[in-house]
Enzyme design. Structure first.
Site, PDB file in Angstrom:
ATOM      1  N   ALA A 182      28.825  80.464  46.613  1.00  0.00           N
ATOM      2  CA  ALA A 182      28.540  80.928  47.976  1.00  0.00           C
ATOM      3  C   ALA A 182      28.734  79.867  49.052  1.00  0.00           C
ATOM      4  O   ALA A 182      28.490  80.137  50.223  1.00  0.00           O
ATOM      5  CB  ALA A 182      27.111  81.459  48.052  1.00  0.00           C
ATOM      6  N   SER A 195      41.228  88.513  39.185  1.00  0.00           N
ATOM      7  CA  SER A 195      42.440  88.154  39.925  1.00  0.00           C
ATOM      8  C   SER A 195      43.558  89.140  39.616  1.00  0.00           C
ATOM      9  O   SER A 195      43.669  89.661  38.497  1.00  0.00           O
ATOM     10  CB  SER A 195      42.886  86.743  39.536  1.00  0.00           C
ATOM     11  OG  SER A 195      44.158  86.449  40.074  1.00  0.00           O
ATOM     12  N   TYR A 234      44.282  79.776  33.664  1.00  0.00           N
ATOM     13  CA  TYR A 234      43.709  80.643  34.706  1.00  0.00           C
ATOM     14  C   TYR A 234      43.871  82.117  34.346  1.00  0.00           C
ATOM     15  O   TYR A 234      42.906  82.886  34.394  1.00  0.00           O
ATOM     16  CB  TYR A 234      44.384  80.346  36.044  1.00  0.00           C
ATOM     17  CG  TYR A 234      43.870  81.192  37.184  1.00  0.00           C
ATOM     18  CD1 TYR A 234      42.632  80.932  37.755  1.00  0.00           C
ATOM     19  CD2 TYR A 234      44.632  82.248  37.704  1.00  0.00           C
ATOM     20  CE1 TYR A 234      42.151  81.706  38.800  1.00  0.00           C
ATOM     21  CE2 TYR A 234      44.159  83.021  38.752  1.00  0.00           C
ATOM     22  CZ  TYR A 234      42.925  82.743  39.294  1.00  0.00           C
ATOM     23  OH  TYR A 234      42.448  83.517  40.326  1.00  0.00           O
ATOM     24  N   ALA A 249      44.471  83.562  31.417  1.00  0.00           N
ATOM     25  CA  ALA A 249      43.722  83.964  30.227  1.00  0.00           C
ATOM     26  C   ALA A 249      42.244  84.149  30.543  1.00  0.00           C
ATOM     27  O   ALA A 249      41.595  85.078  30.052  1.00  0.00           O
ATOM     28  CB  ALA A 249      43.899  82.915  29.127  1.00  0.00           C
ATOM     29  N   LYS A 288      40.909  84.960  33.446  1.00  0.00           N
ATOM     30  CA  LYS A 288      40.709  86.151  34.262  1.00  0.00           C
ATOM     31  C   LYS A 288      40.934  87.434  33.459  1.00  0.00           C
ATOM     32  O   LYS A 288      40.266  88.444  33.681  1.00  0.00           O
ATOM     33  CB  LYS A 288      41.649  86.114  35.470  1.00  0.00           C
ATOM     34  CG  LYS A 288      41.315  85.005  36.462  1.00  0.00           C
ATOM     35  CD  LYS A 288      39.921  85.156  37.046  1.00  0.00           C
ATOM     36  CE  LYS A 288      39.638  84.145  38.144  1.00  0.00           C
ATOM     37  NZ  LYS A 288      38.308  84.295  38.758  1.00  0.00           N
TER      38      LYS A 288
END
Length: 252
Positions: free
Chosen positions: A12, A134, A147, A149, A151
């Site tokens: 956040a 993504s 990245y 794999a 997601k």
């Protein structure tokens, strides 16, 4: 406020997560803001009394547990927004970086299990769990082994969890953003078509989550093109992806 809703947002303190925080505050939510940057979290809570700062590292099991234990006064969470993540690339496939691969998988996927273990019990009946994945899971991209794999794993986790939480009337929303301008994507050295700001992404996510949609994919122009290529024979996308990668290398 008696009927005020509560959302927990990981990541956040920057990018999409910070834009989501501001969007939900503007709509009257109490926001449990999670991140590693204690100074930024304090700044956010000083600016708005509806921000509850919760500083911890999502890759540290002990810190996750301690953070959950601090929420003794929070009886329930209406929305659990799992947004935090990492994006790094395998620059040389032949000299595969196993440590980098493991780190990205752990950050983006493995430690979601501990987040769910500690925070899902607080999600109210009729609440929601939101996974920010993504659009990269639609097609394979060069250098994106880690990245992509991670997601893709999030996608399966979300879809499976949706089935098991149906009896609890807890909705699961899976978000597939395209290219969003954030500190992570600022490091990318390739074209990012249909690039959106983090505020634009947060607005789309807010609207979709509010409608309790199962899937959110945006921008539509990008995801439509990607889905079209995914339907075609593999060699067509491979030739395009590899041509772009070779051009990028030649430009260096």
């Amino acid at each position: 406020m008696a009927n005020q809703k509560t959302i927990l947002i990981t990541g956040a303190t920057s990018g999409i997560g910070e834009s989501l925080l501001q969007r939900y505050l503007a709509n009257g939510y109490q926001v449990i803001a999670c991140g590693r940057n204690e100074e930024k979290l304090k700044q956010l809570s000083d600016q708005n009394s509806d921000v509850i700062p919760l500083a911890f590292d999502i890759t540290n099991i002990e810190q996750i547990c301690n953070a959950a234990n601090k929420l003794t006064e929070i009886k329930h969470i209406d929305i659990l927004m799992l947004n935090a993540g990492d994006c790094r690339y395998i620059d040389n496939a032949k000299s595969f970086d196993g440590a980098l691969f493991a780190s990205v998988i752990a950050t983006n996927l493995q430690f979601l299990g501990y987040m769910l273990e500690n925070f899902l019990p607080k999600v109210a009946v009729g609440g929601q769990v939101v996974f920010v994945s993504s659009s990269a899971t639609i097609l394979p991209f060069p250098r994106a082994e880690a990245y992509g794999a991670s997601k893709a794993g999030i996608d399966y986790l979300a879809k499976s969890l949706r089935l098991d939480l149906k009896a609890e009337n807890i909705a699961v929303t899976l978000v597939h953003p395209g290219f969003i301008k954030t500190p992570l994507t600022d490091k990318n050295d390739f074209p990012m078509p249909f690039l959106l700001t983090s505020e634009q992404a947060a607005n789309r996510i807010y609207q979709g989550v509010n409608a309790r949609k199962a899937y959110l994919q945006f921008p539509k122009r990008l995801t439509f093109i990607m889905k079209l290529f995914a339907l075609l024979p593999d060699f067509i996308w491979q030739s395009i992806a590899l041509k772009n990668e070779n051009n990028k290398r030649n430009d260096k």
